[in-house]
Scaffold this motif. Structure first.
Motif, PDB file in Angstrom:
ATOM      1  N   ARG A  16      40.211  44.797 -66.198  1.00  0.00           N
ATOM      2  CA  ARG A  16      39.005  45.333 -66.820  1.00  0.00           C
ATOM      3  C   ARG A  16      39.437  46.026 -68.114  1.00  0.00           C
ATOM      4  O   ARG A  16      40.363  46.842 -68.130  1.00  0.00           O
ATOM      5  CB  ARG A  16      38.316  46.342 -65.896  1.00  0.00           C
ATOM      6  N   LYS A  21      32.408  49.924 -76.196  1.00  0.00           N
ATOM      7  CA  LYS A  21      32.507  51.169 -75.429  1.00  0.00           C
ATOM      8  C   LYS A  21      31.252  52.026 -75.599  1.00  0.00           C
ATOM      9  O   LYS A  21      30.876  52.331 -76.730  1.00  0.00           O
ATOM     10  CB  LYS A  21      33.721  51.993 -75.909  1.00  0.00           C
ATOM     11  N   PRO A  22      30.633  52.428 -74.493  1.00  0.00           N
ATOM     12  CA  PRO A  22      29.491  53.345 -74.602  1.00  0.00           C
ATOM     13  C   PRO A  22      30.019  54.779 -74.718  1.00  0.00           C
ATOM     14  O   PRO A  22      30.432  55.369 -73.728  1.00  0.00           O
ATOM     15  CB  PRO A  22      28.765  53.134 -73.266  1.00  0.00           C
ATOM     16  N   GLU A  54      32.254  45.605 -70.064  1.00  0.00           N
ATOM     17  CA  GLU A  54      30.891  46.158 -70.062  1.00  0.00           C
ATOM     18  C   GLU A  54      29.957  45.508 -71.084  1.00  0.00           C
ATOM     19  O   GLU A  54      30.355  45.219 -72.211  1.00  0.00           O
ATOM     20  CB  GLU A  54      30.972  47.681 -70.312  1.00  0.00           C
ATOM     21  N   GLN A  72      30.093  44.288 -66.594  1.00  0.00           N
ATOM     22  CA  GLN A  72      30.018  45.669 -66.102  1.00  0.00           C
ATOM     23  C   GLN A  72      28.759  46.318 -66.641  1.00  0.00           C
ATOM     24  O   GLN A  72      28.439  46.197 -67.816  1.00  0.00           O
ATOM     25  CB  GLN A  72      31.256  46.452 -66.546  1.00  0.00           C
ATOM     26  N   GLY A  74      27.363  50.037 -67.084  1.00  0.00           N
ATOM     27  CA  GLY A  74      27.946  51.383 -67.064  1.00  0.00           C
ATOM     28  C   GLY A  74      27.012  52.443 -66.521  1.00  0.00           C
ATOM     29  O   GLY A  74      25.798  52.233 -66.422  1.00  0.00           O
ATOM     30  N   THR A  75      27.619  53.592 -66.196  1.00  0.00           N
ATOM     31  CA  THR A  75      26.856  54.684 -65.586  1.00  0.00           C
ATOM     32  C   THR A  75      25.692  55.128 -66.469  1.00  0.00           C
ATOM     33  O   THR A  75      24.626  55.485 -65.984  1.00  0.00           O
ATOM     34  CB  THR A  75      27.803  55.862 -65.270  1.00  0.00           C
ATOM     35  N   ARG A  76      25.904  55.101 -67.792  1.00  0.00           N
ATOM     36  CA  ARG A  76      24.858  55.560 -68.720  1.00  0.00           C
ATOM     37  C   ARG A  76      23.694  54.586 -68.815  1.00  0.00           C
ATOM     38  O   ARG A  76      22.635  54.922 -69.331  1.00  0.00           O
ATOM     39  CB  ARG A  76      25.468  55.807 -70.114  1.00  0.00           C
ATOM     40  N   LYS A  97      28.043  50.315 -62.062  1.00  0.00           N
ATOM     41  CA  LYS A  97      28.484  51.678 -61.783  1.00  0.00           C
ATOM     42  C   LYS A  97      27.303  52.555 -61.382  1.00  0.00           C
ATOM     43  O   LYS A  97      26.201  52.421 -61.935  1.00  0.00           O
ATOM     44  CB  LYS A  97      29.194  52.222 -63.008  1.00  0.00           C
ATOM     45  N   ARG A 127      31.866  56.373 -59.263  1.00  0.00           N
ATOM     46  CA  ARG A 127      32.777  56.831 -60.322  1.00  0.00           C
ATOM     47  C   ARG A 127      32.659  58.343 -60.571  1.00  0.00           C
ATOM     48  O   ARG A 127      33.035  58.861 -61.602  1.00  0.00           O
ATOM     49  CB  ARG A 127      32.548  56.043 -61.609  1.00  0.00           C
ATOM     50  N   ASP A 159      36.175  54.326 -58.554  1.00  0.00           N
ATOM     51  CA  ASP A 159      36.858  54.473 -59.841  1.00  0.00           C
ATOM     52  C   ASP A 159      37.442  55.888 -59.910  1.00  0.00           C
ATOM     53  O   ASP A 159      36.763  56.828 -60.332  1.00  0.00           O
ATOM     54  CB  ASP A 159      35.850  54.242 -60.975  1.00  0.00           C
ATOM     55  N   HIS A 162      37.647  57.643 -63.710  1.00  0.00           N
ATOM     56  CA  HIS A 162      36.488  58.314 -64.291  1.00  0.00           C
ATOM     57  C   HIS A 162      35.996  59.476 -63.424  1.00  0.00           C
ATOM     58  O   HIS A 162      35.346  60.380 -63.933  1.00  0.00           O
ATOM     59  CB  HIS A 162      35.366  57.310 -64.578  1.00  0.00           C
ATOM     60  N   ASP A 199      40.160  57.523 -73.124  1.00  0.00           N
ATOM     61  CA  ASP A 199      40.503  57.805 -71.724  1.00  0.00           C
ATOM     62  C   ASP A 199      41.998  57.845 -71.390  1.00  0.00           C
ATOM     63  O   ASP A 199      42.373  57.632 -70.223  1.00  0.00           O
ATOM     64  CB  ASP A 199      39.804  56.787 -70.787  1.00  0.00           C
TER      65      ASP A 199
HETATM   66  C1  PEP Z   1      34.341  52.700 -68.158  1.00  0.00           C
HETATM   67  O1  PEP Z   1      34.450  52.037 -67.102  1.00  0.00           O
HETATM   68  O2  PEP Z   1      35.178  52.687 -69.051  1.00  0.00           O
HETATM   69  C2  PEP Z   1      33.158  53.555 -68.303  1.00  0.00           C
HETATM   70  C3  PEP Z   1      32.636  53.838 -69.483  1.00  0.00           C
HETATM   71  O3  PEP Z   1      32.752  54.048 -67.125  1.00  0.00           O
HETATM   72  P1  PEP Z   1      31.436  54.845 -66.711  1.00  0.00           P
HETATM   73  O4  PEP Z   1      30.288  53.959 -67.097  1.00  0.00           O
HETATM   74  O5  PEP Z   1      31.617  55.007 -65.233  1.00  0.00           O
HETATM   75  O6  PEP Z   1      31.487  56.147 -67.448  1.00  0.00           O
END
Ligand code: PEP
Ligand code: MN
Length: 233
Positions: A16, A21-22, A54, A72, A74-76, A97, A127, A159, A162, A199
């Protein structure tokens, strides 16, 4: 690609990486877009491992889907129903997520959005959730794992990167997840974490990843489970 080979040799079953990137801040590194997808595809070619990445918005879903094996969410974006519908329609497996403040039922309903729109393979990921604690990036809610298994057949993974945000807590979080019955672990690895664009503080070194794999195998064996296949590069 170097890190993909390192983790693949050590038993990772899937890769992954984030091409888009969010990020919380618009001033943080936003990813490489399609250039990143090309790199991920090369990593797959070198290792023979499938990868996931993602989809951050409805506009880029189709391009991402041309490259990736798993999408993917994402959480957001857990509450972004327009995106869930689009991602579901693509039909590829999805790693969804859990939202950082989502209940089990809300998580289940987001997975339903994917499934009613055509996705037949959803993996859910715990996560960490948002709490008052500040000693970790999030609070790992392993209590969702046994509860999830009571109501849903979909696999749920953990995860620990995170959830912890701190490299010294990653292995303990992963092991807690295994003890609670997780179906898998997704973990950040970097051989030069201080150079990571995103990260780095929560990344395991490849040697620590080996240690995690070794302990995990022992735990899984004692629980009558096996880890993936024996395929290595
Ligand atoms: C990620 O997997 O890099 C990520 C942004 O995760 P999350 O959506 O859980 O914050
Ligand atoms: Mn991340």
């Amino acid at each position: 690609i170097r890190i993909a080979i390192a983790v693949s040799k050590r038993g990772a079953q899937m890769l992954r990486g984030g091409a888009d990137k969010p990020r919380t801040s618009p001033y943080s590194f936003q990813g490489l877009g399609e250039e990143g997808l090309v790199m991920l595809a090369k990593a797959r070619e070198k290792t023979g491992r499938p990868f996931g990445t993602e989809v951050v918005d409805t506009e880029t879903g189709a391009v991402v889907a041309q490259y990736t094996d798993m999408l993917q969410n994402g959480t957001r974006n857990r509450q972004n129903f327009a995106l869930l519908k689009e991602v579901g329609k693509i039909g590829k497996p999805v790693l969804m997520k859990r939202g950082m403040s989502a209940t089990l039922n809300e998580t289940l309903m987001s997975a339903e959005y994917l499934m009613v729109n055509g996705c037949r393979n959803v993996v859910v990921c715990e996560r960490g959730v948002r709490t008052f604690s500040s000693h970790a990036r999030n609070t790992l809610d392993i209590s969702i794992i046994p509860a999830w298994k009571q109501v849903c057949h979909l696999p749920i993974i953990v995860d620990p990167s995170h959830s912890s945000g701190r490299h010294y807590s990653v292995i303990p979080h992963a092991l807690a997840g295994l003890g609670a019955g997780t179906d898998g672990i997704i973990v950040d690895v970097h051989d030069r974490p201080e150079e990571a664009l995103c990260d780095g503080p929560q990344a395991l070194h490849p040697e620590e990843f080996s240690k995690l794999m070794e302990i995990s195998k022992g735990i899984c064996n004692s629980m009558g489970k096996t880890i993936g296949t024996d395929k290595t590069v």
